[in-house]
Design an enzyme around this catalytic site. Structure first.
Site, PDB file in Angstrom:
ATOM      1  N   CYS A  24      16.222   0.691  10.612  1.00 44.75           N
ATOM      2  CA  CYS A  24      15.800  -0.032   9.405  1.00 44.75           C
ATOM      3  C   CYS A  24      16.572  -1.332   9.191  1.00 44.75           C
ATOM      4  O   CYS A  24      16.309  -2.040   8.219  1.00 44.75           O
ATOM      5  CB  CYS A  24      15.970   0.866   8.178  1.00 44.75           C
ATOM      6  SG  CYS A  24      17.707   1.210   7.752  1.00 44.75           S
ATOM      7  N   GLN A  25      17.519  -1.667  10.071  1.00 44.79           N
ATOM      8  CA  GLN A  25      18.411  -2.788   9.798  1.00 44.79           C
ATOM      9  C   GLN A  25      17.670  -4.085   9.497  1.00 44.79           C
ATOM     10  O   GLN A  25      18.106  -4.879   8.661  1.00 44.79           O
ATOM     11  CB  GLN A  25      19.366  -3.016  10.973  1.00 44.79           C
ATOM     12  CG  GLN A  25      20.424  -1.948  11.131  1.00 44.79           C
ATOM     13  CD  GLN A  25      20.004  -0.866  12.103  1.00 44.79           C
ATOM     14  OE1 GLN A  25      18.834  -0.528  12.193  1.00 44.79           O
ATOM     15  NE2 GLN A  25      20.954  -0.324  12.842  1.00 44.79           N
TER      16      GLN A  25
END
Length: 397
Positions: A78-79
């Site tokens: 999800c970065q």
């Protein structure tokens, strides 16, 4: 309660992390057949808890290496999609790895009945929802019917306000019979009751992450890679940070689930905080797993077309390039017995003087509004910790 167990399914887990999806599925009566995880600390946890083949890199995983499974699952990185991350979007170096999940789906024989994807809800608004459009358009182009729902971990009794998108798709089944089959609505919390409040002491200028009777979403760590646990203002006035084992419990794992991550390393608990913060909440995965084994009729009967370019809602479904919102659904498919945050946590550790002073200075520069009694508690905590520091220096001298 959870529905009784139904069909037992075989699962392949990509981007498996420390096994949040897979442990939830196991508790629902299903079995992991293969896992894939790049991070070595997480891989040590998986090897300890799951006796299945573990592949190190989704980029070179071939469909021929995946045994026949019913569910292909993955909480892809999800970065690049997180509000706290780099926000480079779905084509970023990390989040773009989801393309390999689609590559495998196209070539798996037979194809899995279900595809399960998890990620952060900020992707619904980042770049006007470009990431969700990419995911749903790709699924539609491959002939899948899809639906998603934003789900809050608090709905399953854990005092962590953690909102995540659960996206489910199938070529042969209706995913609404899984994600839309339960609806109980959000619980109201009485702020006049003596309860705890969670917040991020690393913030204070533009945000706070304020949680009523809950901690804010556990993070994998700060932007410089150090552990970043939240703080909790307890009913007795103490301000503490949770212990690592409580972070694991707040995600639905047993205590010390992540201990294997550092058993063969000289590092301390930093990797474990990151692993716990990045995990999928186990009871959320268990709920999905229970419904996968025993689908039911969708609660909602109302669906509204989503115009092109419109904001993505809390819940939606679609196929063949069309999308529909489900306006009757909330982020609380269940409303399980809730344990107050201050009774859920262990003793914790008092927030350090330096951390408290830094946070208090930011509150004075901020345009945010803070409760007067909260600010008073911060000031009292600073006085207390200053006195304890003086006592320690006197004892040492």
């Amino acid at each position: 309660m959870f529905p009784s167990r139904g069909e037992s399914l075989k699962v392949a887990g990509l981007f498996a992390g420390i096994g949040g999806i897979e442990l939830g599925m196991r508790r629902a009566g299903h079995r992991a057949e293969l896992l894939c995880e790049f991070d070595e600390s997480a891989a040590r946890v998986l090897r300890h808890h799951f006796d299945v083949p573990l592949h190190p890199d989704v980029r070179d995983l071939q469909a021929s290496k995946i045994p026949p499974v019913d569910v292909l699952a993955g909480g892809f990185p999800c970065q690049d999609l997180s509000q706290a991350g780099r926000t480079q979007g779905i084509e970023g170096e990390k989040s773009g790895l989801v393309s390999h999940m689609f590559r495998l789906m196209r070539t798996m024989k037979p194809r899995p009945k279900w595809v399960l994807i998890e990620n952060v809800p900020f992707m619904l608004q980042l770049e006007r929802g470009r990431a969700m459009r990419f995911l749903t358009d790709t699924l539609s182009d491959m002939g899948y019917t899809w639906c998603y729902r934003v789900v809050d971990t608090r709905a399953f009794g854990l005092p962590q306000r953690r909102r995540r998108v659960i996206l489910l798709a199938s070529q042969t089944e209706d995913p609404r019979t899984v994600l839309f089959a339960d609806e109980e609505g959000e619980r109201a919390f009485d702020e006049d009751k003596r309860i705890a409040y969670g917040f991020y002491w690393t913030e204070g200028i533009r945000g706070l992450g304020w949680g009523i009777n809950a901690i804010p979403t556990l993070k994998g760590g700060s932007t410089v890679g150090i552990p970043s646990p939240p703080a909790v203002w307890l009913p007795n006035g103490d301000i503490v940070t949770p212990e690592l084992v409580d972070a694991e419990r707040l995600q639905g794992f047993p205590r010390n689930w992540t201990r294997p991550a550092v058993e063969d390393s000289k590092r301390r608990n930093g990797p474990r905080w990151k692993l716990a913060g990045n995990a999928v909440s186990v009871p959320v995965a268990r709920w999905v797993g229970q419904r996968l084994g025993k689908p039911a009729a969708p609660i909602t009967k109302i669906y509204e077309p989503i115009p092109a370019g419109a904001r993505w809602p809390v819940a939606a479904w679609g196929r063949q390039g069309r999308a529909y919102r489900a306006p009757e659904l909330t982020e609380w498919p269940k409303c399980y017995a809730y344990k107050d945050l201050h009774t859920f946590l262990g003793a914790g550790r008092l927030l350090s003087l330096r951390a408290t002073e830094g946070f208090r200075k930011r509150t004075k520069r901020s345009t945010l509004r803070f409760r007067d009694d909260f600010l008073a508690a911060l000031d009292e905590h600073i006085i207390r910790m200053s006195g304890e520091n003086e006592n320690r220096r006197a004892a040492a001298g």
